[in-house]
Scaffold this motif. Sequence first.
Motif, mmCIF file in Angstrom:
data_model
loop_
_atom_site.group_PDB
_atom_site.id
_atom_site.type_symbol
_atom_site.label_atom_id
_atom_site.label_comp_id
_atom_site.label_asym_id
_atom_site.label_seq_id
_atom_site.Cartn_x
_atom_site.Cartn_y
_atom_site.Cartn_z
ATOM 1 N N LYS A 1 0.825 -1.212 0.000
ATOM 2 C CA LYS A 1 0.000 0.000 0.000
ATOM 3 C C LYS A 1 0.861 1.265 0.000
ATOM 4 O O LYS A 1 0.491 2.270 -0.614
ATOM 5 C CB LYS A 1 -0.996 -0.001 1.155
ATOM 6 C CG LYS A 1 -0.422 -0.111 2.546
ATOM 7 C CD LYS A 1 -1.542 -0.296 3.575
ATOM 8 C CE LYS A 1 -1.013 -0.479 4.976
ATOM 9 N NZ LYS A 1 -2.095 -0.694 5.966
ATOM 10 N N PHE B 1 -6.765 2.704 0.453
ATOM 11 C CA PHE B 1 -5.594 1.861 0.198
ATOM 12 C C PHE B 1 -5.323 0.935 1.387
ATOM 13 O O PHE B 1 -4.902 -0.206 1.215
ATOM 14 C CB PHE B 1 -4.373 2.723 -0.097
ATOM 15 C CG PHE B 1 -4.275 3.175 -1.534
ATOM 16 C CD1 PHE B 1 -5.413 3.378 -2.305
ATOM 17 C CD2 PHE B 1 -3.049 3.411 -2.118
ATOM 18 C CE1 PHE B 1 -5.319 3.793 -3.632
ATOM 19 C CE2 PHE B 1 -2.936 3.826 -3.444
ATOM 20 C CZ PHE B 1 -4.081 4.012 -4.202
ATOM 21 N N ALA C 1 2.076 1.589 -3.614
ATOM 22 C CA ALA C 1 0.944 1.995 -4.449
ATOM 23 C C ALA C 1 0.633 3.473 -4.251
ATOM 24 O O ALA C 1 0.351 4.198 -5.212
ATOM 25 C CB ALA C 1 -0.276 1.140 -4.137
ATOM 26 N N TRP D 1 -2.347 0.798 -8.313
ATOM 27 C CA TRP D 1 -2.761 -0.237 -7.377
ATOM 28 C C TRP D 1 -2.450 -1.628 -7.922
ATOM 29 O O TRP D 1 -1.972 -2.495 -7.200
ATOM 30 C CB TRP D 1 -4.246 -0.118 -7.047
ATOM 31 C CG TRP D 1 -4.641 -1.125 -6.009
ATOM 32 C CD1 TRP D 1 -5.304 -2.307 -6.213
ATOM 33 C CD2 TRP D 1 -4.310 -1.095 -4.620
ATOM 34 N NE1 TRP D 1 -5.421 -3.004 -5.035
ATOM 35 C CE2 TRP D 1 -4.819 -2.285 -4.037
ATOM 36 C CE3 TRP D 1 -3.639 -0.184 -3.812
ATOM 37 C CZ2 TRP D 1 -4.677 -2.560 -2.681
ATOM 38 C CZ3 TRP D 1 -3.496 -0.466 -2.452
ATOM 39 C CH2 TRP D 1 -4.005 -1.639 -1.906
#
Length: 206
Positions: free
Chosen positions: A18, A165, A21, A200
């Motif tokens: 995360k 996220f 991303a 993502w």
Amino acid sequence: MSKAAMKLYYCETLNPRKACAAARFLKADVEFIRIDLASGEQRTTEFLALNPNGKVPVLQDDAGTLWEANAIMCRLSDSVASDFWPHDHRQIDVLRWLSWDASHFTRHAAALWFEYLIKPLFGGEPDVAVIEDAKTSFRLHARVLDDHLASNSVAVGKTLTVADFALAAALPYATSAEIPLSDFRHIQAWYERLEQLDAWRNPFPA
């Protein structure tokens, strides 16, 4: 004189995913540095000076080092003046979902990820009791999120935030880790929209 790029230490596991991303989504000026967990690189003196917990992710910048993925996402957002980490009335609600996620939603999804995908890498067998408890607990808490997403397209407000996220951290492994999403159509719809983001789908450097 240009400011040096931030360094983001990572590996291909849930929490670094995360953070990486978020860095890509925000187009932050970040140098990705992979830490080889299998060789114990996270336990070296040099790395423990960055994070005494011996874990990734870690963000290093002019202000020092920062560990914990949620905090790193917030720092990255501030570095590009984004409201991905909002500084208005939404902030308290984002904190609520971050806390709830860590204690309930991703906690149980991550247990399934570990039992099904990580244990076998080290010769271990999945623990049936742990799996059943994690699935039961996940279903209980997923209902809360599913009900919320029935009338909300994202976790907080009208645009993506760090909460989205965080909540989605384990869901790329839903099939392989047998995370029981099939009863939660609003979570599925929300996650399908998130998966449309290249940042993502492909968070790690090639």
